[in-house]
Design a protein around this motif. Structure first.
Motif, mmCIF file in Angstrom:
data_model
loop_
_atom_site.group_PDB
_atom_site.id
_atom_site.type_symbol
_atom_site.label_atom_id
_atom_site.label_comp_id
_atom_site.label_asym_id
_atom_site.label_seq_id
_atom_site.Cartn_x
_atom_site.Cartn_y
_atom_site.Cartn_z
ATOM 1 N N GLU A 197 97.806 68.687 63.214
ATOM 2 C CA GLU A 197 96.844 67.822 62.743
ATOM 3 C C GLU A 197 95.980 67.766 61.561
ATOM 4 O O GLU A 197 95.453 66.575 61.255
ATOM 5 N N GLU A 198 95.619 69.009 61.530
ATOM 6 C CA GLU A 198 94.883 70.217 60.216
ATOM 7 C C GLU A 198 95.427 69.529 59.479
ATOM 8 O O GLU A 198 94.534 68.634 58.341
ATOM 9 N N LEU A 199 96.755 69.708 59.076
ATOM 10 C CA LEU A 199 97.617 69.021 57.927
ATOM 11 C C LEU A 199 97.070 67.384 57.397
ATOM 12 O O LEU A 199 96.955 67.327 56.180
ATOM 13 N N GLU A 200 97.624 66.508 58.526
ATOM 14 C CA GLU A 200 97.126 65.617 58.521
ATOM 15 C C GLU A 200 95.770 64.538 58.075
ATOM 16 O O GLU A 200 95.297 64.313 56.957
ATOM 17 N N ASN A 201 94.804 65.367 58.579
ATOM 18 C CA ASN A 201 93.496 65.202 58.109
ATOM 19 C C ASN A 201 93.165 65.368 57.186
ATOM 20 O O ASN A 201 92.059 64.713 56.298
ATOM 21 N N LYS A 202 93.555 66.748 56.384
ATOM 22 C CA LYS A 202 93.576 67.367 54.952
ATOM 23 C C LYS A 202 93.658 66.164 54.095
ATOM 24 O O LYS A 202 93.257 66.016 53.368
ATOM 25 N N TYR A 203 95.252 65.506 54.692
ATOM 26 C CA TYR A 203 95.542 64.733 54.010
ATOM 27 C C TYR A 203 95.105 63.508 53.809
ATOM 28 O O TYR A 203 94.728 62.646 52.572
ATOM 29 N N ALA A 204 94.894 62.383 54.932
ATOM 30 C CA ALA A 204 93.583 61.591 54.762
ATOM 31 C C ALA A 204 92.065 61.853 54.404
ATOM 32 O O ALA A 204 92.667 60.885 53.839
ATOM 33 N N GLN A 205 91.423 62.712 54.311
ATOM 34 C CA GLN A 205 90.516 62.825 53.060
ATOM 35 C C GLN A 205 90.190 62.803 52.294
ATOM 36 O O GLN A 205 89.766 61.817 51.903
ATOM 37 N N LYS A 206 92.013 62.725 51.377
ATOM 38 C CA LYS A 206 92.141 62.634 50.333
ATOM 39 C C LYS A 206 91.823 61.114 50.043
ATOM 40 O O LYS A 206 90.949 60.613 48.971
ATOM 41 N N PHE A 207 91.610 59.693 50.961
ATOM 42 C CA PHE A 207 91.790 58.251 50.551
ATOM 43 C C PHE A 207 89.964 57.622 51.152
ATOM 44 O O PHE A 207 90.071 56.453 51.413
ATOM 45 N N LEU A 208 89.291 58.431 51.914
ATOM 46 C CA LEU A 208 88.448 57.936 52.559
ATOM 47 C C LEU A 208 87.597 57.686 51.714
ATOM 48 O O LEU A 208 87.219 57.852 50.553
ATOM 49 N N GLY A 209 86.982 56.417 51.628
ATOM 50 C CA GLY A 209 86.674 55.966 50.602
ATOM 51 C C GLY A 209 87.084 54.476 50.082
ATOM 52 O O GLY A 209 87.152 54.011 49.069
ATOM 53 N N LYS A 210 88.643 54.783 49.526
ATOM 54 C CA LYS A 210 89.405 54.095 48.958
ATOM 55 C C LYS A 210 90.502 52.838 49.362
ATOM 56 O O LYS A 210 89.935 53.182 50.847
ATOM 57 N N THR A 211 90.383 52.217 48.759
ATOM 58 C CA THR A 211 91.370 51.102 49.367
ATOM 59 C C THR A 211 92.137 50.983 49.149
ATOM 60 O O THR A 211 93.038 51.048 47.657
ATOM 61 N N THR A 243 101.633 41.976 58.129
ATOM 62 C CA THR A 243 101.252 40.533 57.035
ATOM 63 C C THR A 243 100.215 42.352 56.286
ATOM 64 O O THR A 243 99.774 43.273 56.513
ATOM 65 N N LEU A 244 100.157 41.631 55.323
ATOM 66 C CA LEU A 244 100.228 42.484 54.340
ATOM 67 C C LEU A 244 98.580 42.463 53.326
ATOM 68 O O LEU A 244 97.771 41.767 53.206
ATOM 69 N N VAL A 245 97.482 43.498 54.000
ATOM 70 C CA VAL A 245 95.646 43.170 53.012
ATOM 71 C C VAL A 245 95.828 45.192 52.508
ATOM 72 O O VAL A 245 96.503 45.854 52.606
ATOM 73 N N PHE A 246 94.312 44.850 51.988
ATOM 74 C CA PHE A 246 93.950 45.718 51.479
ATOM 75 C C PHE A 246 93.144 46.328 52.556
ATOM 76 O O PHE A 246 91.832 45.314 53.051
ATOM 77 N N LEU A 247 92.131 48.024 52.776
ATOM 78 C CA LEU A 247 91.606 47.705 53.051
ATOM 79 C C LEU A 247 90.875 49.491 52.619
ATOM 80 O O LEU A 247 91.869 50.225 52.481
ATOM 81 N N LYS A 248 89.641 49.383 52.829
ATOM 82 C CA LYS A 248 88.805 50.369 52.565
ATOM 83 C C LYS A 248 88.598 51.384 53.853
ATOM 84 O O LYS A 248 88.258 51.423 54.725
ATOM 85 N N ILE A 249 89.552 52.595 53.669
ATOM 86 C CA ILE A 249 89.070 53.644 54.774
ATOM 87 C C ILE A 249 87.691 54.339 54.804
ATOM 88 O O ILE A 249 87.256 53.790 53.467
ATOM 89 N N THR A 250 87.194 54.079 55.797
ATOM 90 C CA THR A 250 85.565 54.326 56.431
ATOM 91 C C THR A 250 86.006 55.727 56.705
ATOM 92 O O THR A 250 84.708 55.989 56.889
ATOM 93 N N ASN A 251 86.822 56.322 57.732
ATOM 94 C CA ASN A 251 86.733 56.723 58.898
ATOM 95 C C ASN A 251 87.629 56.998 59.185
ATOM 96 O O ASN A 251 89.498 56.612 58.876
ATOM 97 N N ILE A 252 87.937 58.604 59.271
ATOM 98 C CA ILE A 252 89.465 59.679 59.435
ATOM 99 C C ILE A 252 89.401 60.000 61.174
ATOM 100 O O ILE A 252 88.430 60.695 61.885
ATOM 101 N N ILE A 253 89.996 60.044 62.003
ATOM 102 C CA ILE A 253 90.359 60.163 63.524
ATOM 103 C C ILE A 253 91.541 60.255 63.742
ATOM 104 O O ILE A 253 92.175 60.137 63.599
ATOM 105 N N LYS A 254 91.447 62.143 63.723
ATOM 106 C CA LYS A 254 92.858 62.805 64.127
ATOM 107 C C LYS A 254 93.880 62.388 63.912
ATOM 108 O O LYS A 254 95.140 62.067 63.691
ATOM 109 N N GLY A 255 93.831 62.255 62.201
ATOM 110 C CA GLY A 255 94.698 61.774 61.204
ATOM 111 C C GLY A 255 95.115 60.688 61.260
ATOM 112 O O GLY A 255 95.839 60.312 59.677
#
Length: 70
Positions: free
Chosen positions: A1-15, A44-56
């Motif tokens: 889970e820690e590795l998932e969170n660390k990886y996901a953090q790289k995308f925070l604020g990105k679309t 449906t294919l969409v563009f989402l801006k990453i606003t938060n990370i919860i448990k990876g």
């Protein structure tokens, strides 16, 4: 889970482009799980801006909606 969170953090604020599969959840092309804050149709294919990370998992805000993949 820690590795998932660390990886996901790289995308925070990105679309990112996300294919919504069910229950307003889907995956990016690099298998990052994203939950939409907006109710969306399945397949449906969409563009989402990453606003938060919860448990990876990423929480995303809708920016652009594309055409259905069905």
């Amino acid at each position: 889970e820690e590795l998932e969170n660390k990886y996901a953090q790289k995308f925070l604020g990105k679309t990112l482009e996300v294919l919504i599969e069910k229950n307003n959840e889907g995956f990016t092309s690099n298998y990052l799980k994203v939950k939409s804050q907006t109710p969306l149709e399945n397949n449906t294919l969409v563009f989402l801006k990453i606003t938060n990370i919860i448990k990876g998992d990423c929480l995303g805000e809708l920016t652009i909606k594309e055409t259905s993949k069905t």
